[in-house]
Design a protein around this motif. Structure first.
Motif, mmCIF file in Angstrom:
data_model
loop_
_atom_site.group_PDB
_atom_site.id
_atom_site.type_symbol
_atom_site.label_atom_id
_atom_site.label_comp_id
_atom_site.label_asym_id
_atom_site.label_seq_id
_atom_site.Cartn_x
_atom_site.Cartn_y
_atom_site.Cartn_z
ATOM 1 N N SER A 1 34.640 -33.406 1.010
ATOM 2 C CA SER A 1 33.339 -33.450 1.675
ATOM 3 C C SER A 1 32.289 -32.687 0.882
ATOM 4 O O SER A 1 31.178 -33.177 0.659
ATOM 5 C CB SER A 1 33.469 -32.857 3.084
ATOM 6 O OG SER A 1 32.203 -32.703 3.688
ATOM 7 N N SER A 2 32.634 -31.479 0.444
ATOM 8 C CA SER A 2 31.660 -30.642 -0.261
ATOM 9 C C SER A 2 31.214 -31.282 -1.564
ATOM 10 O O SER A 2 30.019 -31.307 -1.890
ATOM 11 C CB SER A 2 32.267 -29.263 -0.535
ATOM 12 O OG SER A 2 32.614 -28.612 0.661
ATOM 13 N N ALA A 3 32.172 -31.823 -2.340
ATOM 14 C CA ALA A 3 31.844 -32.395 -3.649
ATOM 15 C C ALA A 3 31.014 -33.670 -3.502
ATOM 16 O O ALA A 3 30.067 -33.896 -4.277
ATOM 17 C CB ALA A 3 33.116 -32.673 -4.433
ATOM 18 N N ILE A 4 31.367 -34.515 -2.533
ATOM 19 C CA ILE A 4 30.596 -35.741 -2.333
ATOM 20 C C ILE A 4 29.162 -35.403 -1.947
ATOM 21 O O ILE A 4 28.197 -35.964 -2.478
ATOM 22 C CB ILE A 4 31.264 -36.640 -1.286
ATOM 23 C CG1 ILE A 4 32.621 -37.140 -1.803
ATOM 24 C CG2 ILE A 4 30.360 -37.832 -0.938
ATOM 25 C CD1 ILE A 4 33.477 -37.815 -0.749
ATOM 26 N N THR A 5 28.997 -34.464 -1.025
ATOM 27 C CA THR A 5 27.653 -34.042 -0.641
ATOM 28 C C THR A 5 26.890 -33.488 -1.837
ATOM 29 O O THR A 5 25.707 -33.790 -2.028
ATOM 30 C CB THR A 5 27.719 -32.994 0.483
ATOM 31 O OG1 THR A 5 28.344 -33.574 1.629
ATOM 32 C CG2 THR A 5 26.335 -32.508 0.872
ATOM 33 N N GLY B 1 34.313 -30.992 9.559
ATOM 34 C CA GLY B 1 35.494 -31.731 9.145
ATOM 35 C C GLY B 1 36.565 -31.679 10.233
ATOM 36 O O GLY B 1 36.419 -31.019 11.261
ATOM 37 N N TRP B 2 37.654 -32.400 9.997
ATOM 38 C CA TRP B 2 38.750 -32.465 10.956
ATOM 39 C C TRP B 2 39.667 -31.260 10.806
ATOM 40 O O TRP B 2 39.887 -30.777 9.685
ATOM 41 C CB TRP B 2 39.549 -33.741 10.757
ATOM 42 C CG TRP B 2 40.554 -33.980 11.838
ATOM 43 C CD1 TRP B 2 41.898 -33.732 11.773
ATOM 44 C CD2 TRP B 2 40.310 -34.491 13.145
ATOM 45 N NE1 TRP B 2 42.507 -34.053 12.969
ATOM 46 C CE2 TRP B 2 41.547 -34.529 13.838
ATOM 47 C CE3 TRP B 2 39.160 -34.928 13.807
ATOM 48 C CZ2 TRP B 2 41.674 -34.985 15.141
ATOM 49 C CZ3 TRP B 2 39.273 -35.384 15.114
ATOM 50 C CH2 TRP B 2 40.518 -35.408 15.764
ATOM 51 N N ASP B 3 40.197 -30.751 11.921
ATOM 52 C CA ASP B 3 41.177 -29.666 11.884
ATOM 53 C C ASP B 3 42.585 -30.276 11.916
ATOM 54 O O ASP B 3 43.023 -30.759 12.965
ATOM 55 C CB ASP B 3 40.991 -28.739 13.082
ATOM 56 C CG ASP B 3 41.971 -27.569 13.087
ATOM 57 O OD1 ASP B 3 42.754 -27.454 12.118
ATOM 58 O OD2 ASP B 3 41.960 -26.785 14.045
ATOM 59 N N PRO B 4 43.317 -30.265 10.792
ATOM 60 C CA PRO B 4 44.660 -30.864 10.783
ATOM 61 C C PRO B 4 45.614 -30.211 11.775
ATOM 62 O O PRO B 4 46.552 -30.856 12.249
ATOM 63 C CB PRO B 4 45.137 -30.648 9.336
ATOM 64 C CG PRO B 4 43.876 -30.524 8.537
ATOM 65 C CD PRO B 4 42.919 -29.819 9.449
ATOM 66 N N GLU B 5 45.383 -28.940 12.102
ATOM 67 C CA GLU B 5 46.229 -28.248 13.072
ATOM 68 C C GLU B 5 45.746 -28.438 14.498
ATOM 69 O O GLU B 5 46.442 -28.088 15.460
ATOM 70 C CB GLU B 5 46.290 -26.752 12.734
ATOM 71 C CG GLU B 5 46.928 -26.471 11.375
ATOM 72 C CD GLU B 5 46.935 -24.981 11.054
ATOM 73 O OE1 GLU B 5 46.284 -24.208 11.797
ATOM 74 O OE2 GLU B 5 47.593 -24.600 10.085
ATOM 75 N N GLU B 6 44.530 -28.942 14.654
ATOM 76 C CA GLU B 6 43.896 -29.204 15.948
ATOM 77 C C GLU B 6 43.848 -27.969 16.851
ATOM 78 O O GLU B 6 44.013 -28.049 18.074
ATOM 79 C CB GLU B 6 44.565 -30.401 16.643
ATOM 80 C CG GLU B 6 44.440 -31.678 15.818
ATOM 81 C CD GLU B 6 44.761 -32.938 16.590
ATOM 82 O OE1 GLU B 6 44.394 -33.016 17.772
ATOM 83 O OE2 GLU B 6 45.370 -33.842 15.996
ATOM 84 N N SER C 1 34.079 -29.101 5.228
ATOM 85 C CA SER C 1 35.513 -28.925 5.516
ATOM 86 C C SER C 1 35.863 -27.502 5.938
ATOM 87 O O SER C 1 36.715 -26.842 5.331
ATOM 88 C CB SER C 1 36.349 -29.338 4.305
ATOM 89 O OG SER C 1 36.106 -30.677 3.958
ATOM 90 N N PHE C 2 35.222 -27.040 7.001
ATOM 91 C CA PHE C 2 35.488 -25.692 7.510
ATOM 92 C C PHE C 2 36.986 -25.442 7.679
ATOM 93 O O PHE C 2 37.486 -24.370 7.331
ATOM 94 C CB PHE C 2 34.779 -25.508 8.854
ATOM 95 C CG PHE C 2 35.099 -24.221 9.555
ATOM 96 C CD1 PHE C 2 34.356 -23.086 9.303
ATOM 97 C CD2 PHE C 2 36.145 -24.139 10.474
ATOM 98 C CE1 PHE C 2 34.652 -21.883 9.951
ATOM 99 C CE2 PHE C 2 36.450 -22.954 11.120
ATOM 100 C CZ PHE C 2 35.697 -21.820 10.850
#
Length: 320
Positions: free
Chosen positions: A42-46, A168-173, A138-139
């Motif tokens: 996310s950071s690099a694309i932005t 961003g999405w939290d993979p651990e939710e 991507s926090f």
């Protein structure tokens, strides 16, 4: 004179598998339409999109000492992003995300590698003197910085620097609402997707979200996919702008291109509604190409799309 944006973030490559039948099934083999390796995160694309829009962009990150790390750095350079503060760590592997992409959505599988290794000691001393704006994406992937962002953004605000971040999405939710709450008072633009925002705050809809968010905060720009985007202003007013009618090929990175358009328009001093419109246009243009940085993106293209589909909108959104 162009503004300077420091993007503090993760770096990885995206391995994009695209088509209409991309969902794996045990003990079966399927054909897909396309495969590509491209710059991800996310950071690099932005950062790349901000550079394409004409801003001075410096990237701060960590990669592994491997071919993927070299590829990430070279791709950033190709987009005109300053990479002098991207550190190579021989103990790490560069992160990789596999994107299973259809024209309407995508699923992501990520190997973290060096992604969570960004830390405060890596931040350049000159940043607070040179930056007009700080952004990160991507926090939930940047594990080394989650408890540091609020203090860093507070320092930036004290120096007159504006700030933004994408959850961003939290993979651990787990979603870590208290950390987000502590960060929002020093954030000018919080840019989650609709589902991310509702998950963080345990809400069923955006009206409920408005009540759950901290009262002291900047603008919250919520990305709603093809439905466009909504913004909750610091005063508590919801603004909505619909998406643009384009033929989507790959939605990978469309939200990050929206981020870039929103930040660009914000730094140009445009009204909040125009910020949403310009962000939507950048996201729509991105979705017409494979990969988050696929195809060209510049201010004139975005203004042309807006003029074609939103001719009634006043101000800078018209063609210059």
């Amino acid at each position: 004179m162009a503004k300077t944006v420091y993007v503090l973030g993760e770096l990885n490559v995206d391995a994009i598998i695209s088509g209409s039948r991309i969902h794996p099934e045990p003990n079966k083999e399927k054909f897909v339409d396309d495969f590509s390796i491209t710059l991800g995160s996310s950071s690099a694309i932005t950062a790349c999109r901000l550079s394409q829009l004409g801003l001075n962009v410096c990237f701060v990150s960590v990669v592994g000492d491997d071919d993927f790390g070299k590829y990430c750095i070279e791709r950033l350079k190709r987009f005109g992003v300053n990479v002098e503060h991207v550190r190579t760590d021989p103990r790490e592997k560069t992160g990789v995300t596999v994107s299973l992409s259809t024209p309407s959505d995508r699923a992501l599988l990520t190997f973290m590698g060096a992604i969570p290794k960004l830390a405060v000691p890596i931040m350049p001393d000159s940043m607070m003197e040179r930056a007009d704006h700080l952004h990160f994406g991507s926090f939930y992937l940047q594990l080394g910085m989650q408890r540091e962002w609020a203090a860093l953004f507070a320092q930036a605000k004290a120096c007159g620097i504006t700030t933004s971040f994408d959850a961003g999405w939290d993979p651990e939710e787990n979603w870590r609402r208290p950390l987000i709450d502590g960060l929002l008072p020093v954030t000018d633009l919080f840019v989650p997707s609709e589902e991310e925002a509702l998950r963080i705050y345990g809400c069923s809809d955006l009206d409920e979200l408005a009540e759950a968010l901290p009262k002291r905060r900047g603008s919250v720009a919520v990305k709603c996919g093809k439905r466009g985007a909504r913004m909750l202003t610091p005063e508590g007013e919801w603004l909505h702008e619909p998406g643009f009618a384009v033929k989507a090929v790959d939605t990978t990175g469309a939200g990050d291109s929206f981020n870039a358009g929103l930040i660009y328009s914000f730094l140009e001093g445009e009204p909040r509604r125009e910020q949403l419109i310009f962000g939507n246009a950048c996201g729509a243009l991105s979705a017409q190409e494979i990969g988050g940085t696929g195809g060209a993106l510049d201010v004139r293209q975005a203004r042309a799309l807006i003029a074609a589909q939103r001719p009634e909108k006043p101000g800078k959104v018209a063609m210059e």
